[in-house]
Motif scaffolding. Structure first.
Motif, PDB file in Angstrom:
ATOM      1  N   ALA A  25       0.834  -1.198   0.000  1.00 30.45           N
ATOM      2  CA  ALA A  25       0.000   0.000   0.000  1.00 30.45           C
ATOM      3  C   ALA A  25       0.867   1.246   0.000  1.00 30.45           C
ATOM      4  O   ALA A  25       1.925   1.293   0.623  1.00 30.45           O
ATOM      5  CB  ALA A  25      -0.909  -0.009   1.231  1.00 30.45           C
ATOM      6  N   ALA A  26       0.417   2.262  -0.717  1.00 31.02           N
ATOM      7  CA  ALA A  26       1.125   3.545  -0.750  1.00 31.02           C
ATOM      8  C   ALA A  26       0.575   4.442   0.357  1.00 31.02           C
ATOM      9  O   ALA A  26      -0.640   4.543   0.544  1.00 31.02           O
ATOM     10  CB  ALA A  26       0.940   4.206  -2.107  1.00 31.02           C
ATOM     11  N   PHE A  27       1.457   5.062   1.115  1.00 30.12           N
ATOM     12  CA  PHE A  27       1.036   5.988   2.163  1.00 30.12           C
ATOM     13  C   PHE A  27       2.182   6.915   2.509  1.00 30.12           C
ATOM     14  O   PHE A  27       3.330   6.684   2.124  1.00 30.12           O
ATOM     15  CB  PHE A  27       0.565   5.231   3.413  1.00 30.12           C
ATOM     16  N   ASP A  28       1.851   7.952   3.262  1.00 32.18           N
ATOM     17  CA  ASP A  28       2.839   8.923   3.718  1.00 32.18           C
ATOM     18  C   ASP A  28       2.884   8.865   5.231  1.00 32.18           C
ATOM     19  O   ASP A  28       1.853   8.918   5.892  1.00 32.18           O
ATOM     20  CB  ASP A  28       2.454  10.329   3.253  1.00 32.18           C
ATOM     21  N   PHE A  29       4.078   8.728   5.792  1.00 30.84           N
ATOM     22  CA  PHE A  29       4.214   8.713   7.241  1.00 30.84           C
ATOM     23  C   PHE A  29       3.791  10.050   7.855  1.00 30.84           C
ATOM     24  O   PHE A  29       3.358  10.111   8.993  1.00 30.84           O
ATOM     25  CB  PHE A  29       5.656   8.405   7.657  1.00 30.84           C
ATOM     26  N   HIS A  30       3.956  11.116   7.089  1.00 25.99           N
ATOM     27  CA  HIS A  30       3.663  12.459   7.589  1.00 25.99           C
ATOM     28  C   HIS A  30       2.326  12.909   7.024  1.00 25.99           C
ATOM     29  O   HIS A  30       2.202  13.171   5.832  1.00 25.99           O
ATOM     30  CB  HIS A  30       4.776  13.422   7.178  1.00 25.99           C
ATOM     31  N   ALA A  31       1.295  12.959   7.877  1.00 28.92           N
ATOM     32  CA  ALA A  31      -0.050  13.326   7.429  1.00 28.92           C
ATOM     33  C   ALA A  31      -0.658  14.325   8.407  1.00 28.92           C
ATOM     34  O   ALA A  31      -1.453  13.962   9.270  1.00 28.92           O
ATOM     35  CB  ALA A  31      -0.929  12.084   7.319  1.00 28.92           C
ATOM     36  N   PRO A  32      -0.272  15.603   8.305  1.00 25.99           N
ATOM     37  CA  PRO A  32      -0.784  16.618   9.239  1.00 25.99           C
ATOM     38  C   PRO A  32      -2.301  16.662   9.262  1.00 25.99           C
ATOM     39  O   PRO A  32      -2.965  16.468   8.243  1.00 25.99           O
ATOM     40  CB  PRO A  32      -0.196  17.923   8.695  1.00 25.99           C
ATOM     41  N   SER A  33      -2.839  16.922  10.451  1.00 29.21           N
ATOM     42  CA  SER A  33      -4.289  16.964  10.632  1.00 29.21           C
ATOM     43  C   SER A  33      -4.771  18.410  10.598  1.00 29.21           C
ATOM     44  O   SER A  33      -4.187  19.281  11.254  1.00 29.21           O
ATOM     45  CB  SER A  33      -4.659  16.325  11.980  1.00 29.21           C
ATOM     46  N   PRO A  34      -5.839  18.714   9.847  1.00 31.05           N
ATOM     47  CA  PRO A  34      -6.340  20.092   9.801  1.00 31.05           C
ATOM     48  C   PRO A  34      -6.912  20.517  11.146  1.00 31.05           C
ATOM     49  O   PRO A  34      -7.534  19.716  11.858  1.00 31.05           O
ATOM     50  CB  PRO A  34      -7.430  20.025   8.725  1.00 31.05           C
ATOM     51  N   CYS A  35      -6.721  21.773  11.466  1.00 29.25           N
ATOM     52  CA  CYS A  35      -7.197  22.301  12.751  1.00 29.25           C
ATOM     53  C   CYS A  35      -8.683  22.655  12.670  1.00 29.25           C
ATOM     54  O   CYS A  35      -9.162  23.162  11.651  1.00 29.25           O
ATOM     55  CB  CYS A  35      -6.390  23.532  13.144  1.00 29.25           C
ATOM     56  N   LYS A  36      -9.396  22.373  13.741  1.00 29.21           N
ATOM     57  CA  LYS A  36     -10.820  22.729  13.799  1.00 29.21           C
ATOM     58  C   LYS A  36     -10.969  24.252  13.850  1.00 29.21           C
ATOM     59  O   LYS A  36     -10.133  24.948  14.431  1.00 29.21           O
ATOM     60  CB  LYS A  36     -11.467  22.105  15.034  1.00 29.21           C
ATOM     61  N   LYS A  37     -12.039  24.750  13.263  1.00 26.62           N
ATOM     62  CA  LYS A  37     -12.286  26.182  13.301  1.00 26.62           C
ATOM     63  C   LYS A  37     -12.570  26.662  14.722  1.00 26.62           C
ATOM     64  O   LYS A  37     -12.197  27.777  15.106  1.00 26.62           O
ATOM     65  CB  LYS A  37     -13.456  26.536  12.375  1.00 26.62           C
ATOM     66  N   VAL A  38     -13.233  25.816  15.508  1.00 26.19           N
ATOM     67  CA  VAL A  38     -13.523  26.124  16.904  1.00 26.19           C
ATOM     68  C   VAL A  38     -13.041  24.949  17.754  1.00 26.19           C
ATOM     69  O   VAL A  38     -13.383  23.798  17.454  1.00 26.19           O
ATOM     70  CB  VAL A  38     -15.036  26.345  17.137  1.00 26.19           C
ATOM     71  N   HIS A  62      17.196   4.367  13.314  1.00 24.63           N
ATOM     72  CA  HIS A  62      17.178   4.230  11.858  1.00 24.63           C
ATOM     73  C   HIS A  62      15.764   4.247  11.302  1.00 24.63           C
ATOM     74  O   HIS A  62      15.534   4.740  10.194  1.00 24.63           O
ATOM     75  CB  HIS A  62      17.930   2.957  11.458  1.00 24.63           C
ATOM     76  N   ILE A  63      14.807   3.726  12.069  1.00 23.42           N
ATOM     77  CA  ILE A  63      13.401   3.827  11.647  1.00 23.42           C
ATOM     78  C   ILE A  63      12.996   5.296  11.564  1.00 23.42           C
ATOM     79  O   ILE A  63      12.356   5.729  10.605  1.00 23.42           O
ATOM     80  CB  ILE A  63      12.492   3.058  12.621  1.00 23.42           C
ATOM     81  N   TYR A  66      11.656  10.224   8.483  1.00 18.33           N
ATOM     82  CA  TYR A  66      11.899  11.639   8.197  1.00 18.33           C
ATOM     83  C   TYR A  66      12.530  11.857   6.825  1.00 18.33           C
ATOM     84  O   TYR A  66      12.597  12.992   6.340  1.00 18.33           O
ATOM     85  CB  TYR A  66      12.834  12.243   9.255  1.00 18.33           C
ATOM     86  N   GLY A  67      13.022  10.787   6.206  1.00 19.20           N
ATOM     87  CA  GLY A  67      13.671  10.933   4.912  1.00 19.20           C
ATOM     88  C   GLY A  67      15.059  11.520   5.023  1.00 19.20           C
ATOM     89  O   GLY A  67      15.545  12.175   4.090  1.00 19.20           O
TER      90      GLY A  67
END
Length: 430
Positions: free
Chosen positions: A233-246, A375-376, A381-382
């Motif tokens: 499966a393709a995925f990104d280790f870094h997946a920032p979460s959007p901030c709630k408006k409130v 090393h992980i 982090y690349g």
């Protein structure tokens, strides 16, 4: 002593990293499978990993497996389940003494590798289903692990913050998955899940020992070349979460004496070194603002610590407090972050944060696992830094960069665990 490391790709989303450290008298191997967290797959993958370490087609009971490992001078074989943001991590880990310390010079590591390989390639399966006895034992262990998450209240509070902050995202799911899905597992569908794990997981293999092991790379390559229909499966280790408006507040009443409060901020700031320094200055050392002020001077918390979830760009502050101090403690915690935003950082605080980083980085390599985890982290982090190079990156962080990181924080979620009304309020930990 010279420590050498080399990462070798061995196939589609499979790589072997060898770390040679002459000070060790053991050989350690780790396979870590990375898969996207999902409600359906998480408990099945977790149980499949646990069953993989419990027995195999040669040693078909836990007693037989333990006896064989005991004969290998107390060799170890186990599985751990963890989470990294949106990713579930299934880790199969084995270790033993190096052959030269065996009384008669036996090939200890070769025998352990054979067991390790059989666990993956020859699992304890008949007619497409795991052995019923082993399944029953490990299935109960999985359910117990899921149930235990609510018993350790501090960990449970953080998990509830994850569920609140990451609603609708994979990171909201426990590493073990949900109980209802776990209860529905059978020997047949769990084996099917193990096959799916092998076919779809990104796989990183790590070896730590005093000297290279000829044939190890060929063994790993052969294991994964033999897996049919492999399609990671393709995925990104870094997946920032959007901030709630409130900011969202979730309150929960449980049979506890001590309240738990967890605050979560999100950020789009990308300088991980400045973010780490900011987190340490806020609540990561004995001289950090939360410990020195909120806990010690104001006596508002039993504990009050900050951590940063890099993969999701989330800053957490979790605390244990009395019910009557909730609002006061919350205001005090917010005030400490505001102080960082204003640049109120003493030389003592700065020095303590730098020393904490120094101690952590210089402790890498004390154990085989610390080598592997380092090393992980670099893979995630690349980057390809040594601990010394990483420390130089932290030493270059300026106060202005830390201030910018602090100012980028947006309050997203608050979780409160309160005592039930009938509970007697007494001091102490839950």
């Amino acid at each position: 002593m010279t420590i050498r490391s080399k990462r070798t790709p061995l196939g589609d989303a499979v790589a072997l990293t060898e770390i040679l450290d002459p000070k060790f008298k053991t050989n350690t191997i780790l396979i870590r499978w990375f898969v996207p967290l999902s409600t359906v797959d998480a408990p099945a993958f977790a149980l499949a990993g646990m069953l993989t370490a419990a027995s195999n087609g040669v040693y078909r009971s836990q007693t037989e497996m333990r006896q064989k490992l005991h004969l290998l001078y107390g060799a170890q074989l186990n599985c751990t389940i963890s989470r990294m943001g949106d990713i579930q991590c299934i880790s199969l880990h084995a270790s033993c003494i190096t052959d030269k310390y065996a009384i008669s010079g036996e090939a200890i590591f070769a025998q352990l590798l054979a067991i390790f390989q059989d666990c993956i390639c020859r699992p304890n399966v008949t007619d497409g289903a795991y052995d019923a006895t082993i399944f029953q034992i490990e299935h109960k262990n999985l359910l117990d692990s899921i149930d235990a998450e609510i018993n350790e209240k501090r960990r449970y509070a953080i998990q509830r913050m994850y569920q609140t902050a990451f609603q609708g995202e994979p990171a909201a799911i426990s590493a073990y998955g949900g109980r209802a899905q776990a209860e529905a597992l059978t020997p047949e569908n769990t084996y099917t899940a193990f096959q799916k794990l092998l076919q779809t997981a990104r796989t990183e293999v790590y070896f730590v020992g005093p000297e290279t092991q000829p044939g190890l790379a060929d063994m790993v390559r052969a294991i994964f070349a033999a897996i049919p229909n492999r399609c990671p499966a393709a995925f990104d280790f870094h997946a920032p979460s959007p901030c709630k408006k409130v900011p969202e507040t979730v309150e929960e009443s449980l049979p506890v004496n001590q309240c738990k409060m967890v605050l979560g901020w999100k950020t789009d700031h990308t300088d991980r070194y400045a973010l780490k320094m900011m987190t340490l200055l806020l609540g990561g050392t004995p001289s950090a603002k939360l410990f020195a002020n909120v806990r010690e001077k104001m006596s508002l918390c039993y504990y009050c610590a900050a951590s940063f979830v890099t993969s999701k760009q989330l800053l957490l502050v979790d605390s244990g407090i009395e019910a009557e101090n909730i609002e006061t403690a919350k205001a005090a915690i917010l005030a400490q972050l505001e102080a960082l935003c204003r640049g109120e950082i003493s030389d003592e605080e700065w020095s303590s944060a730098q020393m904490s980083i120094h101690d952590t980085l210089h402790g890498i390599g004390d154990t085989p696992v610390s080598h592997m985890e380092w090393h992980i982290g670099q893979m995630v982090y690349g980057t390809d830094h040594t601990p010394e190079e990483e420390e130089q990156c932290y030493q270059q962080v300026t106060r202005e960069q830390v201030i910018a990181a602090a100012r980028s924080m947006q309050l997203d979620s608050i979780y409160l665990m309160k005592p039930m009304e009938q509970e007697v309020q007494t001091h102490g930990n839950d």
